[in-house]
Design an enzyme around this catalytic site. Structure first.
Site, PDB file in Angstrom:
ATOM      1  CG  ASP A  31      -2.120   0.912   1.075  1.00 48.08           C
ATOM      2  OD1 ASP A  31      -3.245   0.399   1.089  1.00 48.08           O
ATOM      3  OD2 ASP A  31      -1.931   2.138   0.950  1.00 48.08           O
ATOM      4  CG  ASN A  32       0.241   4.529  -2.862  1.00 49.55           C
ATOM      5  OD1 ASN A  32      -0.832   4.279  -2.308  1.00 49.55           O
ATOM      6  ND2 ASN A  32       0.336   5.354  -3.897  1.00 49.55           N
ATOM      7  CB  SER A 130     -16.332  -0.506  -9.058  1.00 45.54           C
ATOM      8  OG  SER A 130     -17.318   0.484  -8.826  1.00 45.54           O
ATOM      9  CE1 TYR A 154     -12.402   3.523  -8.531  1.00 44.94           C
ATOM     10  CE2 TYR A 154     -14.760   3.236  -8.850  1.00 44.94           C
ATOM     11  CZ  TYR A 154     -13.581   2.868  -8.238  1.00 44.94           C
ATOM     12  OH  TYR A 154     -13.589   1.816  -7.345  1.00 44.94           O
ATOM     13  CB  ILE A 210     -29.558  14.649  -0.114  1.00 43.27           C
ATOM     14  CG1 ILE A 210     -29.902  13.659   1.004  1.00 43.27           C
ATOM     15  CG2 ILE A 210     -29.769  14.006  -1.482  1.00 43.27           C
ATOM     16  CD1 ILE A 210     -31.348  13.196   0.988  1.00 43.27           C
ATOM     17  NE  ARG A 218     -24.728   5.497  -5.555  1.00 47.33           N
ATOM     18  CZ  ARG A 218     -25.284   6.213  -6.523  1.00 47.33           C
ATOM     19  NH1 ARG A 218     -26.433   5.809  -7.069  1.00 47.33           N
ATOM     20  NH2 ARG A 218     -24.732   7.324  -6.959  1.00 47.33           N
ATOM     21  NE  ARG A 277     -20.311  16.063  -3.298  1.00 48.33           N
ATOM     22  CZ  ARG A 277     -19.891  15.653  -2.103  1.00 48.33           C
ATOM     23  NH1 ARG A 277     -19.800  14.368  -1.827  1.00 48.33           N
ATOM     24  NH2 ARG A 277     -19.566  16.543  -1.179  1.00 48.33           N
TER      25      ARG A 277
END
Length: 328
Positions: A31-32, A130, A154, A210, A218, A277
């Site tokens: 892990d960085n 994902s 992403y 919200i 979700r 967003r």
């Protein structure tokens, strides 16, 4: 067994490392410590895994380097039996801001892991994907045959990640499994998620916010279900070469989630709204029938049980976890 967990100081990787260490396996974490969020949370992930290791007499090693370093990856994979590839630059909004960086970590880093695993004849590589790969729904719930049209860099990077794993399995015979996670939550989760924001604000007497109308949905998956299926894949080859949804089947809109959290903590608070967003998917909902068929996967936490568990944990650990407490 000797297990390498990339991103093993992160949320899901940390839980996988803790679970495997507690089962007596030797765990190496790569892990960085990317400062995407408070690194103190990663330190608690490491500590949890170290404590699990101490209880079983195994070995735990932390290597603070990046999956973009091909030589480091090769050396660590060479001494491993199974690799859990969880490392990634997380965050939809982060990917909108820095798509090149996300591609470097999530795509180039994945190829480094797969190349090393192929070279050293690893038993299995379990890859974190994902639900972001799906993008706009043509139908719900998403099954694995649903078109993949991600709406963020992403999501694109995760689609590339799982497709590279599939190709390495088909062409080179490397056993790989890609798990499409659906909004995983639970203890030590990233603090910049909707659920953590709702809980934190309510505990401080502030209205939950919200972003958008709250009609977004979700499929929230409790981390205990995720780490259980990952541990199973340590020795189970039933899903080799496959891409599999891992969700809860418990779909909920963000408005209702905010209300559930608010009603558990501070029922008198109003809910407030802000602009949506950029890059966030409108809806996610998992069809887990493939996971059930291949792996006998059955989620054990519905959203209300999971929220209650998470709030209880949050209260007990608020002094180091809560961002509003840390800033005060």
């Amino acid at each position: 067994m000797n297990v390498l967990v990339t991103g093993g100081a992160g949320f899901i990787g940390g839980h996988i490392s803790e679970q495997l260490a507690g089962s007596g396996h030797d765990v190496t974490v790569l892990d960085n410590f990317e400062p995407y969020y408070d690194l103190g949370i990663k330190e608690h992930n490491v500590e949890a895994a170290r404590e699990a290791t101490a209880a079983t007499g195994g070995e735990y090693q932390l290597v603070q380097e990046s999956i973009t370093d091909e030589n480091i990856v090769n050396d660590l994979v060479a001494s491993s039996d199974v690799v859990y590839h969880q490392a990634a630059q997380a965050g939809v909004r982060k990917s909108v801001e820095e798509p090149k960086k996300v591609n470097s970590y999530n795509v180039d880093g994945t190829v480094n892991v797969l190349n090393a695993a192929r070279k050293h004849d690893i038993d299995r590589v379990v890859v974190a994907s994902s639900s972001s790969v799906y993008g706009k729904p043509e139908y719900l719930p998403y099954d694995e045959d649903h078109p993949t049209t991600p709406v963020s860099p992403y999501g694109v990077s995760k689609l590339a990640t799982e497709q590279y794993a599939r190709v390495y399995s088909e062409i080179y015979g490397l056993p790989t499994v890609s798990l499409r996670y659906f909004t995983v939550y639970g203890p030590r989760m990233r603090p910049n998620m909707a659920m953590t924001n709702f809980v934190s604000r309510c505990l401080h007497g502030k209205s939950p916010v919200i972003y958008g109308t709250g009609e977004q949905t979700r499929d929230f998956t409790y981390v205990e279900d995720v780490r259980r299926v990952n541990e199973q894949l340590l020795t189970d080859d039933s899903a080799d070469g496959e891409i599999v949804n891992i969700g809860s089947t418990d779909n909920i809109d963000i408005q209702t989630l905010a209300e559930v959290v608010r009603d558990e903590i501070a029922p008198d608070l109003d809910i407030v709204y802000d602009d949506p967003r950029e890059g966030d998917a409108e809806h996610t909902h998992a069809d887990v029938s493939k996971a059930t068929k291949l792996l006998d996967y059955e989620p054990t936490f519905d959203i209300r049980k999971g929220v209650q568990e998470f709030i209880a944990w949050y209260r007990e650990n608020q002094d180091w976890y809560d961002p509003l407490v840390r800033r005060s």
